[in-house]
Scaffold this motif. Structure first.
Motif, mmCIF file in Angstrom:
data_model
loop_
_atom_site.group_PDB
_atom_site.id
_atom_site.type_symbol
_atom_site.label_atom_id
_atom_site.label_comp_id
_atom_site.label_asym_id
_atom_site.label_seq_id
_atom_site.Cartn_x
_atom_site.Cartn_y
_atom_site.Cartn_z
ATOM 1 N N ALA A 158 -9.641 7.196 -19.097
ATOM 2 C CA ALA A 158 -8.836 7.094 -20.289
ATOM 3 C C ALA A 158 -7.438 7.340 -19.896
ATOM 4 C CB ALA A 158 -9.395 8.237 -21.007
ATOM 5 N N VAL A 159 -6.969 8.163 -18.767
ATOM 6 C CA VAL A 159 -5.626 8.159 -18.352
ATOM 7 C C VAL A 159 -5.136 6.779 -17.767
ATOM 8 C CG1 VAL A 159 -4.141 9.404 -16.692
ATOM 9 C CG2 VAL A 159 -5.583 10.856 -17.987
ATOM 10 N N LEU A 160 -6.156 6.329 -16.974
ATOM 11 C CA LEU A 160 -5.939 5.035 -16.220
ATOM 12 C C LEU A 160 -5.567 3.879 -17.131
ATOM 13 C CD1 LEU A 160 -8.264 5.110 -13.356
ATOM 14 C CD2 LEU A 160 -5.622 5.258 -13.065
ATOM 15 N N THR A 161 -6.327 3.835 -18.333
ATOM 16 C CA THR A 161 -6.417 2.979 -19.422
ATOM 17 C C THR A 161 -4.886 2.991 -20.168
ATOM 18 O OG1 THR A 161 -8.532 2.498 -19.789
ATOM 19 C CG2 THR A 161 -7.509 1.977 -21.430
ATOM 20 N N ALA A 162 -4.694 4.268 -20.295
ATOM 21 C CA ALA A 162 -3.364 4.621 -20.965
ATOM 22 C C ALA A 162 -2.009 4.218 -20.008
ATOM 23 C CB ALA A 162 -3.151 6.117 -21.427
ATOM 24 N N LEU A 163 -2.294 4.068 -18.792
ATOM 25 C CA LEU A 163 -1.219 3.434 -17.683
ATOM 26 C C LEU A 163 -1.592 2.074 -17.607
ATOM 27 C CD1 LEU A 163 -1.514 6.488 -15.200
ATOM 28 C CD2 LEU A 163 0.135 6.335 -17.000
ATOM 29 N N GLY A 164 -2.328 1.344 -18.180
ATOM 30 C CA GLY A 164 -2.257 -0.165 -17.882
ATOM 31 C C GLY A 164 -3.285 -0.671 -16.666
ATOM 32 N N ILE A 165 -3.800 0.482 -16.333
ATOM 33 C CA ILE A 165 -4.872 0.307 -15.042
ATOM 34 C C ILE A 165 -6.314 0.012 -15.563
ATOM 35 C CG2 ILE A 165 -5.971 1.118 -12.898
ATOM 36 C CD1 ILE A 165 -2.811 0.981 -12.938
ATOM 37 N N GLY A 166 -6.689 -1.029 -15.258
ATOM 38 C CA GLY A 166 -8.252 -1.634 -15.769
ATOM 39 C C GLY A 166 -9.230 -1.523 -14.734
ATOM 40 N N PRO A 167 -10.389 -1.445 -15.237
ATOM 41 C CA PRO A 167 -11.552 -1.515 -14.254
ATOM 42 C C PRO A 167 -11.198 -2.386 -12.874
ATOM 43 C CG PRO A 167 -12.450 -1.602 -16.618
ATOM 44 C CD PRO A 167 -10.958 -1.849 -16.465
ATOM 45 N N ASP A 168 -10.886 -3.525 -12.996
ATOM 46 C CA ASP A 168 -10.737 -4.449 -11.944
ATOM 47 C C ASP A 168 -9.878 -4.047 -10.934
ATOM 48 O OD1 ASP A 168 -12.863 -5.999 -13.001
ATOM 49 O OD2 ASP A 168 -11.287 -7.424 -13.994
ATOM 50 N N ASP A 169 -8.701 -3.244 -11.304
ATOM 51 C CA ASP A 169 -7.771 -2.551 -10.519
ATOM 52 C C ASP A 169 -8.398 -1.318 -9.429
ATOM 53 O OD1 ASP A 169 -5.942 -4.108 -11.637
ATOM 54 O OD2 ASP A 169 -5.753 -2.740 -12.993
ATOM 55 N N LEU A 170 -9.648 -0.821 -9.737
ATOM 56 C CA LEU A 170 -10.073 0.288 -9.222
ATOM 57 C C LEU A 170 -10.676 -0.133 -7.616
ATOM 58 C CD1 LEU A 170 -12.267 1.810 -11.668
ATOM 59 C CD2 LEU A 170 -9.910 2.780 -11.117
ATOM 60 N N THR A 171 -10.318 0.861 -6.708
ATOM 61 C CA THR A 171 -10.880 0.380 -5.571
ATOM 62 C C THR A 171 -11.419 1.683 -4.599
ATOM 63 O OG1 THR A 171 -10.060 -0.143 -3.045
ATOM 64 C CG2 THR A 171 -8.602 1.056 -4.549
ATOM 65 N N ARG A 172 -12.424 1.613 -3.858
ATOM 66 C CA ARG A 172 -12.800 2.644 -3.161
ATOM 67 C C ARG A 172 -12.167 2.447 -1.519
ATOM 68 N NH1 ARG A 172 -18.013 4.716 -3.309
ATOM 69 N NH2 ARG A 172 -17.406 6.003 -1.669
ATOM 70 N N GLU A 173 -11.439 1.612 -1.400
ATOM 71 C CA GLU A 173 -10.805 1.697 -0.109
ATOM 72 C C GLU A 173 -10.258 2.717 0.312
ATOM 73 O OE1 GLU A 173 -7.630 -1.705 1.977
ATOM 74 O OE2 GLU A 173 -7.392 -1.363 -0.416
ATOM 75 N N THR A 174 -10.261 3.332 1.596
ATOM 76 C CA THR A 174 -9.669 4.568 2.030
ATOM 77 C C THR A 174 -8.428 4.266 2.642
ATOM 78 O OG1 THR A 174 -10.829 4.274 4.086
ATOM 79 C CG2 THR A 174 -11.854 5.737 2.227
ATOM 80 N N TYR A 175 -7.395 5.035 2.759
ATOM 81 C CA TYR A 175 -6.093 4.742 3.407
ATOM 82 C C TYR A 175 -6.512 4.915 5.060
ATOM 83 C CZ TYR A 175 -4.067 6.067 -0.882
ATOM 84 O OH TYR A 175 -3.875 6.216 -2.274
ATOM 85 N N THR A 176 -7.480 5.529 5.458
ATOM 86 C CA THR A 176 -7.778 5.809 6.939
ATOM 87 C C THR A 176 -8.377 4.284 7.170
ATOM 88 O OG1 THR A 176 -9.649 6.602 6.349
ATOM 89 C CG2 THR A 176 -8.068 8.262 6.911
ATOM 90 N N GLY A 177 -9.093 3.910 6.437
ATOM 91 C CA GLY A 177 -9.774 2.581 6.819
ATOM 92 C C GLY A 177 -8.813 1.507 6.828
ATOM 93 N N ALA A 178 -7.820 1.409 5.899
ATOM 94 C CA ALA A 178 -6.967 0.357 5.631
ATOM 95 C C ALA A 178 -6.118 0.663 6.914
ATOM 96 C CB ALA A 178 -6.126 0.355 4.489
ATOM 97 N N VAL A 179 -5.513 1.712 7.317
ATOM 98 C CA VAL A 179 -4.495 1.790 8.188
ATOM 99 C C VAL A 179 -5.085 1.618 9.701
ATOM 100 C CG1 VAL A 179 -3.194 3.690 9.588
ATOM 101 C CG2 VAL A 179 -3.031 3.697 6.977
ATOM 102 N N ALA A 180 -6.414 1.916 9.786
ATOM 103 C CA ALA A 180 -7.191 1.737 11.230
ATOM 104 C C ALA A 180 -7.060 -0.065 11.402
ATOM 105 C CB ALA A 180 -8.394 2.206 11.143
ATOM 106 N N ALA A 181 -7.613 -0.660 10.249
ATOM 107 C CA ALA A 181 -7.709 -1.986 10.272
ATOM 108 C C ALA A 181 -6.318 -2.582 10.517
ATOM 109 C CB ALA A 181 -8.135 -2.683 8.863
ATOM 110 N N GLN A 182 -5.262 -2.273 9.957
ATOM 111 C CA GLN A 182 -3.838 -2.699 10.112
ATOM 112 C C GLN A 182 -3.491 -2.493 11.624
ATOM 113 O OE1 GLN A 182 -2.665 -4.533 7.821
ATOM 114 N NE2 GLN A 182 -0.748 -4.876 8.538
ATOM 115 N N ARG A 183 -4.105 -1.733 12.233
ATOM 116 C CA ARG A 183 -3.723 -1.156 13.751
ATOM 117 C C ARG A 183 -4.360 -1.827 14.635
ATOM 118 N NH1 ARG A 183 -2.886 5.508 13.430
ATOM 119 N NH2 ARG A 183 -0.899 5.309 11.987
ATOM 120 N N ARG A 184 -5.556 -2.488 14.131
ATOM 121 C CA ARG A 184 -6.334 -3.282 15.097
ATOM 122 C C ARG A 184 -5.788 -4.792 15.752
ATOM 123 N NH1 ARG A 184 -11.001 -2.485 11.712
ATOM 124 N NH2 ARG A 184 -11.504 -0.288 11.863
#
Length: 184
Positions: A158-184
């Motif tokens: 409900a908070v996310l909806t009030a902020l204009g964030i919809g279900p399609d914007d949600l992510t389970r991506e982790t920062y650790t995974g994204a940073v590791a991928a960027q460093r490869r």
């Protein structure tokens, strides 16, 4: 306690920031996170996290040690969380290395934190930029008992909806995974 949390990619960070600024004062902080694991990577494989976080902000610097267990809600990735403030980052790093843990990954997060209450719950909304990753993220979280995770996640949505964030914007991506991928 369980950290019930949802994370989303934000397409209009300025608009979300303006909405959050109407409801709470921002606390701008830089997090320096170091994640530890066993040499065999078994914490990561089990979905667990062991982290030392040093937070630098207007009010000074503090360091916290955090352990997160495996997710109790697969859709959101919400996890049990145990956190304690420690006196010095250096000593904490030395203790973990002395116990046989090895640094897995370290990176910085630039955060704009908002504490507020919604539906009787204390919540934290954090706009996050990680210099090594493109984009801005929004995390909204609250601490709850395990039997309250589903209701807490509904309140967060409900908070996310009030902020204009919809279900399609949600992510389970982790920062650790994204940073590791960027460093490869």
């Amino acid at each position: 306690m369980i950290e019930a949390e949802l994370k989303a990619r934000v397409h209009s960070p300025e608009a979300v920031m303006r909405l959050l600024d109407k409801h709470a004062s921002a606390r701008v902080e830089v997090y320096r996170d170091t994640y530890y694991d066993h040499p065999d990577g078994s914490l990561e494989q089990a979905g667990e996290e062991l982290r030392v976080r040093t937070v630098q902000g207007r009010d000074g610097t503090r360091t916290v040690l955090t352990y997160k267990g495996a997710a109790v809600d697969e859709e959101s990735g919400s996890k049990p969380e145990h956190e304690t403030r420690v006196e010095t980052a250096e000593a904490t790093h030395a203790i973990l290395r002395g116990l046989g843990y090895v640094p897995f990954i370290a990176f910085e997060k630039h955060c704009r934190n908002y504490d507020f209450e919604v539906r009787g719950r204390k919540m934290l909304a954090t706009l996050v930029c990680v210099p090594e990753i493109d984009g801005t993220f929004l995390e909204v979280e609250t601490l709850v008992d395990e039997n309250d995770v589903t209701a807490a996640l509904e309140d967060i949505r409900a908070v996310l909806t009030a902020l204009g964030i919809g279900p399609d914007d949600l992510t389970r991506e982790t920062y650790t995974g994204a940073v590791a991928a960027q460093r490869r």
